[in-house]
Design an enzyme around this catalytic site. Sequence first.
Site, mmCIF file in Angstrom:
data_model
loop_
_atom_site.group_PDB
_atom_site.id
_atom_site.type_symbol
_atom_site.label_atom_id
_atom_site.label_comp_id
_atom_site.label_asym_id
_atom_site.label_seq_id
_atom_site.Cartn_x
_atom_site.Cartn_y
_atom_site.Cartn_z
ATOM 1 N N GLU A 105 -3.570 -3.119 -7.760
ATOM 2 C CA GLU A 105 -4.163 -1.774 -7.686
ATOM 3 C C GLU A 105 -4.132 -1.086 -9.052
ATOM 4 O O GLU A 105 -5.065 -0.381 -9.421
ATOM 5 C CB GLU A 105 -3.430 -0.918 -6.645
ATOM 6 C CG GLU A 105 -3.753 -1.351 -5.219
ATOM 7 C CD GLU A 105 -3.110 -0.446 -4.200
ATOM 8 O OE1 GLU A 105 -1.865 -0.448 -4.139
ATOM 9 O OE2 GLU A 105 -3.827 0.263 -3.478
ATOM 10 N N GLU A 125 -0.644 -6.020 1.376
ATOM 11 C CA GLU A 125 0.001 -4.923 2.110
ATOM 12 C C GLU A 125 -0.135 -5.026 3.629
ATOM 13 O O GLU A 125 0.797 -4.703 4.370
ATOM 14 C CB GLU A 125 -0.554 -3.573 1.641
ATOM 15 C CG GLU A 125 -0.094 -3.138 0.262
ATOM 16 C CD GLU A 125 -0.918 -3.721 -0.874
ATOM 17 O OE1 GLU A 125 -1.714 -4.648 -0.624
ATOM 18 O OE2 GLU A 125 -0.772 -3.258 -2.014
#
Length: 682
Positions: A105, A125
Site C-alpha cells: 500500500e 489482509e
Amino acid sequence: MTETIHYEIDGSIAVIVIDNPPVNTGSWSVRKGLLDAVEKFTQDDTLIAAVIIGKDKNFISGSDLKEFGKPITPPELPQVIEAIEKCPKPVIAAISGATLGGGYELALGCDARLASENTIVGLPEVTLGMLPGAGGTQRLPRLIGMGKSIQVICSGKRYKSQEALKLGMIDAIAEGELRQFAVEFAKTAQKNPLSNKTVEKDESAEFDAIVKKALRAGKHRPPVQESIRLIKATADVGFYESLAEERRVFQQLRIDEEAFARRHLFFAETNAKKVINLKEAPIKPVKNIVVVGAGTMGTGIAVSALKAGFHVTVYDQSKSILVQCKSRIDSIYEADITSGLIKTEQRDVQLAQLELSDYKSAFENADLVIEAIYENLAVKQDLIRKIESIASANTIIASNTSYIDLDEIAEVSLRPENIVGIHFFNPAHIMRLVEVIHGNNTSQKVIATAFALIQKLGKLPIICKNSFGFIGNRIYAAYRYQCELMLEEGALPHQIDEAIERYGFNMGPFAVGDLSGLDIAWNMRKANAHKRNPEARYISIPDQICELGRFGVKTQAGYYSYADGKKQIDPVITKLIMYASEQKKIVRKEFSSEQIIERVLLTMANEAALLLAEGVTARMNDIDLVMINGFGFPKWEGGPAYWASRQNLDELYEKQKALAEVSGSGFIAGDISIFQKLAKTA
Ligand code: NAI
C-alpha cells in the site's frame, strides 16, 4: 527520524532506507520515521525526487499484526501515504523481497513502483480477517482496474515480480542493482499519484463472474464483501470519500472476532515453524525417497516429493498397480498444467526424477522410505523387516498409518530409533497438514529430519506423540461419535450436516462419511469390537447402514441416497434412525443448529483437553492448526481450542457437565480450563 529509517542523499535524490530487522515489518517507528523523512525531503529544495527502499531483502514485509488488536499509535499508515501523495516532488518505491499488505500500500502511494527480480507483492489482509486499510482498495483499481483488483485483494495471493509486472502491479523490474536503477529513474520521474486517476465502471459478464467467484471462494465473509463493495465504489464515488470509508471499515474489521481468530492462527503457524530449531537440530540429508504403496496416498505423497525436487521411487507389489499409479501421477500434473500452476518443462524435469519399481533393490539407496500400504499391523511389520534387510542402517522409515500404534509397528525393527510416523491427509499432494509422530524410540534427529522434510514439501508439520488417531483423527472420531449420539436423540443426518456446514465446514460428518466410504470405519469397528468399553453408549446406526450394503457414494447410498448422482435425503435412513431411537426407548427431541454446533465444539474441545493432559501434544495452537488444515474447521473461527479459550469458564463447565450426562458413562471429561491458561502464555 527514527532508528528504523535512514535518510541518505545521492546527488539530487533523497534515499529513504527502511531498516527494521529481522524482516522489515511496518511498525510505529517505521511510519514515524518515514513521515519525518518525507517532510524533510519535501522542504529541501536542493532535492528533486526521493526513493524509498528496504535496507536488506524486504521492502516492508507487512504490518506488525500485534498492533491490530489495540488502538494504533499515530502516525498511521494513511497519514504517511498522504504526505507522499501531497509532496509536490516524485517519490519512487524501490521494492524488493516481501512487499506485502501495508508495504505494498505504501508503494501504491508512491509515484512509481520499481521492483527487484526477487520481489513478491500482495495484499493478504483479507486472509487475516481485515481489508487493505491504507488505500489498497482505492489505489489498486486505479492502477490495474476493478476486476483484477478484486482477484488480487479477495484472494490475498502473493505475486512474484514477473507476474506482478504482467498484472500491472509494478511498473518495471530493475536492470542491475535496484537502488542505482531507482535513483537513475527518479532523476527524470514525474509526479503521478494514483489518487488523480479515474476508474472505468465495469458491467461486463466477465466482471460479474469475477465477483461471484471471489465471493464464493471467500465464503461471503465480511472482509471479502466489503472489499468488493469498496473496489466497486472506485468507479462512482470520489477518491477521498471512499478512502475514508475504507479506513472506517478497516478499523471495524480489525477488532472483529474474525480478525482476532485469524491473527491467532497466523501466530500459531509462525510458532509451529519454530518448534524445532532446524539450525541447531542435526538433520540427516535426504535425497532419495522411496514411497511404498502406489495407492491413493502413495500417489499423492510421491507427487508432493517430486514437486519439491526429490528423487522418488514408488514401490509396489505388481507392475500393473505401478502403471495405474503412473497414470494418476500424469493426470495430476496434466491438471496442474491446464490450470497454469506448472509449466511443461518443469513437469518434465520433475518426472525425470521418478522411478517405479517392484524390486526390493529399490530400498538399497533410500535415505527415507515412506510406507503407505494397507492399514494392517502384520503387513506393515513384514514390510519393516523387508526394508531393513536391504536398506542401509541410516535409512529412516516413516509410516503413514492412520490408526495403528507406531510403537507396535516399530517392535519388529532392528533400529526403532529410525521409525517415525508421517501422517499425510488425503489428497496428499494438496493437503498442507502432516502430523509427524514421535514413537517411544524415535530419535530426535529422525524427528527433526521428518519435520524439515515436510517443510521442504511446502507443508505444515505438526509434531505429536504416538497415540490412537494422533491429534486430528482422535478429535474427529469423538466429534463424529457425538453427532451419531445426536442422531439417536432426535436429529437427522442432514440437519446435523447443514448446521455444521452453515458454521463453515465444507461438509458435515455424514456427507464426509459417505464420500470416504462407510465400510472402512465399519471394518475397524468390527476388528476392535473386543476393545470397546462395554459401559459406553454404543450407536448401532452406522453398522445397520453398512449391513444394508450402503457404503456411501461408491454404492450410491449411505446416510443419503445418490441414485442420480445427487445427494438426497433418504426416507429409508430416516426410518432406520427413528427405529433405533424407539428400540432404546429414547424420546426424540428437536435440535436447533446452535445446539448442534455447541455440542460439536464442546466435544472437540473436551477431546483436545484430554490430548493435552496425555501429552500427545503440549501446544493448544497445534490442535487448532490440525483441525483447520486437516479437517475443514472454519478459519475465521480460529479452531476448537481457541474457541474454548474465549468462553466463559463457568458456563463451559456447566455445558461440559450436561454433555457428560447426555453422552453416558463412556464420556471422559477433560480439564477444559487448560485452554484459558495456555492462551495466556501463548
Ligand atoms: P490403498 O489401498 O489405496 O493403497 C495401498 C497400496 O499398498 C496398494 O497399491 C497395495 O498394492 C500396496 N501394498 C500393500 N501391501 C504392500 C506391500 N507389502 N508392499 C508393497 N506394496 C503394498 O491405501 P491408501 O488409502 O493409500 O492407504 C495407505 C495407508 O495410508 C494406510 O495405512 C492408511 O491408513 C493411510 N492413510 C490413508 C488415508 C486415506 O484417506 N486413504 C489418509 C491418511 C492415511
